[in-house]
Design an enzyme around this catalytic site. Structure first.
Site, short mmCIF file in Angstrom:
data_model
loop_
_atom_site.label_atom_id
_atom_site.label_comp_id
_atom_site.label_asym_id
_atom_site.label_seq_id
_atom_site.Cartn_x
_atom_site.Cartn_y
_atom_site.Cartn_z
N LYS A 96 0.83 -1.21 0.00
CA LYS A 96 0.00 0.00 0.00
C LYS A 96 0.87 1.26 0.00
CE LYS A 96 0.66 1.18 4.49
NZ LYS A 96 0.88 2.50 5.12
N THR A 117 -3.68 5.74 3.58
CA THR A 117 -2.33 6.11 3.16
C THR A 117 -2.32 6.86 1.84
OG1 THR A 117 -1.60 4.06 4.23
CG2 THR A 117 0.02 5.22 2.92
#
Length: 336
Positions: free
Chosen positions: A193, A250
């Site tokens: 990620k 994120t």
């Protein structure tokens, strides 16, 4: 759970925030840092100004630059070192652990040279069985956790009992913790990620808008799933906190180092200039190198990772990388 001694290694933003959670829960927390001045500042002022300025830390949290003092006699040890330093820190801590120590880590990345997951690195260096290793992950910025803003994470271990013990250490009214037994999936999701967040920051920095970022996040999740499945993960993990949850936060948050790094790259800064400007570890940069190699090893398609690798390590222009992603040949969305 009775109050226990917990060692947290090291005193960056995430390590400090998790140490604060543990201290809030009544545990005796010893936060280790390599720097004497940082330990003195935390103990004397209750502040860690380099990483979490203006946030007062709990009184039960003590800091030290003596690793033996931090780890010796600890019921649990939490590793929050950068992925590139984890093996070194684990090797130094190993003499003070026993086979019964509960070992946790909250490190999101791979070891670049070996391409190993963080739990594999710990298993090689520490005198504890795999059943005593736990990974903590999920959508959780240190800046929010240390201010006691509602946060939900997951702890994963091959042994459900160990995961539940970790859950008991951390869970409280603002820090909710779920358990999982898919260590591979949680670690792969947490690592990859960061690459997608670099891409999201780059896209935003180029002014491509929300449509492009939504597509990047969605197709990024597909890349996480392809690599994770090839490495033995449970695909359901990627629909949970460690997967889509962490990916969203994120890729969209002002607190995300990887998003900020991608945005700076879009402005024309070099990787070295970005790292100097950030002044902190940006895990997604190292992880891109590792994931690029893992994609080759497992023969899976990771086009976003491939283009970011070209930007970071081959000098490709960011705008050209995005154009190449958009110009890929026709494919079916559910194709692997």
């Amino acid at each position: 759970m009775a109050n226990r001694k917990v060692a947290v290694l090291v005193a960056g933003s995430w390590g400090t925030a998790l140490a604060a959670v543990l201290a809030d829960n009544g545990h005796e927390v010893c936060l280790w840092t390599r720097r004497d001045r940082q330990a003195e500042e935390i103990n004397q002022t209750r502040l860690n100004t380099r990483y979490l300025p203006e946030v007062r830390l709990p009184e039960r949290l003590a800091a030290t630059s003596d690793l033996a003092e931090a780890v010796m006699g600890a019921d649990a040890v939490l590793f929050v070192a950068p992925s590139s330093a984890l093996r070194e820190v684990a090797k130094a801590a190993a003499p003070y652990l026993t086979k019964d120590t509960l070992v946790l880590h909250a490190v999101k990345g791979f070891e670049v040279n070996s391409l190993k997951r963080m739990s594999s690195v710990l298993a090689e260096e520490l005198p504890v069985p795999a059943e005593r290793l736990v990974v903590l992950s999920g959508p959780s910025h240190a800046e929010e956790v240390v201010r006691k803003q509602p946060t939900t994470v997951v702890v994963a271990s091959v042994d459900r009992t160990a995961a539940e013990q970790a859950q008991d250490y951390f869970i409280n009214h603002y820090f909710r913790v779920y358990t999982n037994t898919d260590v591979v999936g949680v670690e792969v999701a947490g690592a990859i990620k960061n690459i997608i967040a670099l891409g999201a920051g780059l896209s935003d920095g180029l002014g491509f808008g929300d449509n492009a970022k939504a597509a990047l996040i969605t197709r990024g999740l597909a890349e996480i799933g392809r690599l994770g499945e090839a490495m033995g993960a449970n695909m359901l993990t990627f629909a949970g906190l460690a997967g889509v949850g962490d990916l969203i936060v994120t890729c969209t948050s002002q607190h995300s180092r990887n998003w900020r790094a991608g945005s700076l790259l879009a402005q024309g800064l070099t990787v070295a200039e970005v790292l100097e400007r950030m002044g902190m570890v940006v895990e997604g940069i190292r992880t891109t190198a590792a994931a690029h190699s893992l994609a080759s090893r497992y023969q899976v398609q990771m086009p976003i990772t491939e283009q970011l690798h070209a930007v970071l390590f081959e000098g490709k222009e960011p705008r050209l990388a995005v154009e190449h992603l958009m110009a890929r040949g026709r494919t079916q969305e559910m194709d692997k």
